[in-house]
Design a protein around this motif. Sequence first.
Motif, mmCIF file in Angstrom:
data_model
loop_
_atom_site.group_PDB
_atom_site.id
_atom_site.type_symbol
_atom_site.label_atom_id
_atom_site.label_comp_id
_atom_site.label_asym_id
_atom_site.label_seq_id
_atom_site.Cartn_x
_atom_site.Cartn_y
_atom_site.Cartn_z
ATOM 1 N N GLY A 170 -117.640 1.283 36.862
ATOM 2 C CA GLY A 170 -117.608 0.173 37.817
ATOM 3 C C GLY A 170 -118.591 -0.939 37.499
ATOM 4 N N PRO A 171 -119.801 -0.636 36.983
ATOM 5 C CA PRO A 171 -120.731 -1.714 36.678
ATOM 6 C C PRO A 171 -120.261 -2.633 35.550
ATOM 7 C CG PRO A 171 -121.911 0.357 36.956
ATOM 8 C CD PRO A 171 -120.451 0.698 36.942
ATOM 9 N N CYS A 186 -118.840 6.722 35.935
ATOM 10 C CA CYS A 186 -118.220 5.536 36.539
ATOM 11 C C CYS A 186 -118.515 4.273 35.723
ATOM 12 C CB CYS A 186 -118.704 5.346 37.975
ATOM 13 S SG CYS A 186 -117.829 3.988 38.775
ATOM 14 N N PHE A 214 -125.914 4.110 45.082
ATOM 15 C CA PHE A 214 -126.442 3.730 43.763
ATOM 16 C C PHE A 214 -127.840 3.153 43.933
ATOM 17 C CE2 PHE A 214 -127.305 0.570 40.528
ATOM 18 C CZ PHE A 214 -126.928 1.186 39.346
ATOM 19 N N CYS A 260 -122.757 8.055 44.864
ATOM 20 C CA CYS A 260 -122.360 7.250 43.697
ATOM 21 C C CYS A 260 -121.937 8.115 42.499
ATOM 22 C CB CYS A 260 -123.531 6.343 43.310
ATOM 23 S SG CYS A 260 -123.243 5.428 41.787
ATOM 24 N N LEU A 261 -120.906 7.654 41.774
ATOM 25 C CA LEU A 261 -120.314 8.417 40.671
ATOM 26 C C LEU A 261 -120.809 7.962 39.290
ATOM 27 C CD1 LEU A 261 -116.755 8.262 42.245
ATOM 28 C CD2 LEU A 261 -118.121 10.349 42.011
ATOM 29 N N TYR A 262 -121.870 7.181 39.265
ATOM 30 C CA TYR A 262 -122.383 6.615 38.013
ATOM 31 C C TYR A 262 -122.751 7.703 36.992
ATOM 32 C CZ TYR A 262 -125.623 3.899 35.083
ATOM 33 O OH TYR A 262 -126.283 3.308 34.042
ATOM 34 N N ARG A 286 -119.805 2.743 47.701
ATOM 35 C CA ARG A 286 -120.850 3.701 47.308
ATOM 36 C C ARG A 286 -122.073 2.989 46.739
ATOM 37 N NH1 ARG A 286 -118.004 9.330 45.780
ATOM 38 N NH2 ARG A 286 -115.999 8.945 46.767
ATOM 39 N N ARG A 287 -122.081 1.666 46.777
ATOM 40 C CA ARG A 287 -123.178 0.915 46.180
ATOM 41 C C ARG A 287 -124.525 1.234 46.841
ATOM 42 N NH1 ARG A 287 -124.083 -3.667 43.002
ATOM 43 N NH2 ARG A 287 -126.346 -3.759 42.815
ATOM 44 N N ILE A 297 -116.306 -4.277 40.126
ATOM 45 C CA ILE A 297 -116.112 -3.140 41.041
ATOM 46 C C ILE A 297 -117.446 -2.758 41.687
ATOM 47 C CG2 ILE A 297 -115.603 -0.661 41.103
ATOM 48 C CD1 ILE A 297 -113.060 -1.481 40.314
ATOM 49 N N HIS A 298 -118.479 -2.687 40.877
ATOM 50 C CA HIS A 298 -119.807 -2.256 41.324
ATOM 51 C C HIS A 298 -120.332 -3.129 42.464
ATOM 52 C CE1 HIS A 298 -123.552 -0.094 40.572
ATOM 53 N NE2 HIS A 298 -124.217 -1.215 40.346
ATOM 54 N N CYS A 357 -118.303 -2.058 45.798
ATOM 55 C CA CYS A 357 -118.061 -0.629 46.009
ATOM 56 C C CYS A 357 -118.754 -0.109 47.268
ATOM 57 C CB CYS A 357 -118.561 0.150 44.794
ATOM 58 S SG CYS A 357 -118.264 1.915 44.937
ATOM 59 N N ILE A 362 -112.164 5.397 43.213
ATOM 60 C CA ILE A 362 -113.520 5.758 43.636
ATOM 61 C C ILE A 362 -113.516 6.240 45.081
ATOM 62 C CG2 ILE A 362 -115.804 4.780 44.165
ATOM 63 C CD1 ILE A 362 -115.529 3.116 41.591
HETATM 64 S S1 SF4 Z 1 -121.471 3.134 39.725
HETATM 65 FE FE1 SF4 Z 1 -119.326 3.297 40.424
HETATM 66 S S2 SF4 Z 1 -119.368 4.634 42.263
HETATM 67 FE FE2 SF4 Z 1 -121.471 3.910 41.861
HETATM 68 S S3 SF4 Z 1 -121.679 2.074 43.122
HETATM 69 FE FE3 SF4 Z 1 -121.079 1.386 41.067
HETATM 70 S S4 SF4 Z 1 -118.847 1.240 41.164
HETATM 71 FE FE4 SF4 Z 1 -119.460 2.480 42.943
#
Ligand code: SF4
Length: 378
Positions: free
Chosen positions: A273-274, A271, A246, A265-267, A242-243, A236-237, A240, A293
Motif C-alpha cells: 500500500g505505501p 503490504c 501503522f 496494519c499488514l505492512y 489501518r493507517r 492506498i497507504h 487506508c 486490505i
Molecule cells: S501498510 Fe498497508 S495495511 Fe498498513 S496502513 Fe499502509 S496500506 Fe494499510
Amino acid sequence: MSFLNPLADESLDERLARQGVSRREFMEYCSALCVVLGVGKKFAPTMAKALQTPQRPPVIWLQLQECTGCVESVLRTAEPTVGDLVLDVISLDYSHALMAGAGHAVEKALHDSMTANAGKYVLLVTGSVPLAENGVYTVIGGRTAKDILEEAGKGAAAVIAVGACAHFGSVQAARPNPTGAVGVADIIKDKPVVNIAGCPPIGDVVTATVVHFLTFGRLPDVDPVGRPLFAYGARIHDQCPRRANFDAGQFVEKFDDEAARKGWCLYHVGCKGPATFSPCPIFQWNTRTSWPIGAGHPCIGCTEPHFWDTMTPFYGRLPDVGGFGIEERVDVLGAALAIGATAGVVAHAAATGVHQMREKNRQLPVVDGPSQGGTPNK
Ligand code: SF4
Ligand code: SF4
C-alpha cells in the motif's frame, strides 16, 4: 441501432422510468459522479444532457490476451452497472464476452461499425498484445491481436485500456515474458490511451471514465503512467483505515495472530500500500462490500506497472516507510472512514471521499518510501 442492444431506440428517460429510477435519482447520480471526477456538481446538468443524447456513441470492446476477469469486474459495477451503461447509454457494437453471435457475422459487425463510425467510436481494450512469434499467441478470425488493435485504434475517438494486461502486459509480461506481451499504449502511439489500472480494475472507475468522455468530449487528466488522476491520484497507504495502526507501530506478524484478528496494519506481512496508487479503499468491490486490505490481505500493488516483477515476493516486507504526523493521519482517516456507512449513501460518500482525498493529498507530505518495493523475481 447496436446489434447487441435491441432496445437501443428507447430513450434514456423511458428506460430509467421503466427501471423505476426517478429524474431526481438520476440527477443525484450525475452529481455524485461529477464529484468523483473532481469537476464539481455544477456540471451535473451537462452530464445528464450528455447521457440523454439520442445519438449514442458507439463502443467497440476488444478482448485480446486476457482471462476475462476484467470484464467480470466491470460488469459487476453498481449505480448504474456498466452493463446498464454500455447497453443503455452507449451503443455496444462489438464485445466477445457479451455477444450472443460468433464467427464471420460478428467480425462483419465490427468492421461495419468501424467504417460507419470512423473517428467517433470509443475503443475499450482488455488484455495484452503478444508480439513474439509474429503474434501467434492471440489470433482472432485469422488476425493477430496487434493487427486488430492497430486497425481499431486508427478510427477511435478515444482509447481506454482496461486492466493490468492492457496497461503493461501484466502476468503475461512477467519475466521471462514468453509471448512478448505489451500493453495497448505500446501499440497505439498516435493518440492518448487512458489506463484503468488494476488486476482486475474497479469497474466503477471504467464507468466514470467513459461518462467523462461522453460529457466533456475528452478523456480525464492522467498521471505519468496514463492512469486517470481522479481515481489514481492517492496512495492506498494514505487512504487506508489501518493507517492508525501503522502510525502506532501495531503490525500483523502472522496471518492468524492476535494482531490480525484485531485488524492491525499488514505492512510486515508484505503490504505494498505505501507504494501503490489506487482508489480501492474508496470504491471497493462487489457493490462496495469490501476490498483486499479490508478483508485482511495485504495489497500486492496490482495497479503499478510491472508489479509481478517489482512487487514480489508478495508477502515480503517493503523497505522501511516513514510515518506521518498525527494531524494528517486524523484528517486522512476521517475522509476514508466517512465513506463506509450504509449501501444507500455509499455512492455519494465515496464521491465525497475521493474528492476529499484529492484535496488532502495536495497538502500532505510525501511518504519516504520507495516508488517500487519488494525483491524482483530472478
Ligand atoms: S501498510 Fe498497508 S495495511 Fe498498513 S496502513 Fe499502509 S496500506 Fe494499510
Ligand atoms: S488493494 Fe492493492 S492489490 Fe488489491 S486490488 Fe487494490 S491495488 Fe490491487
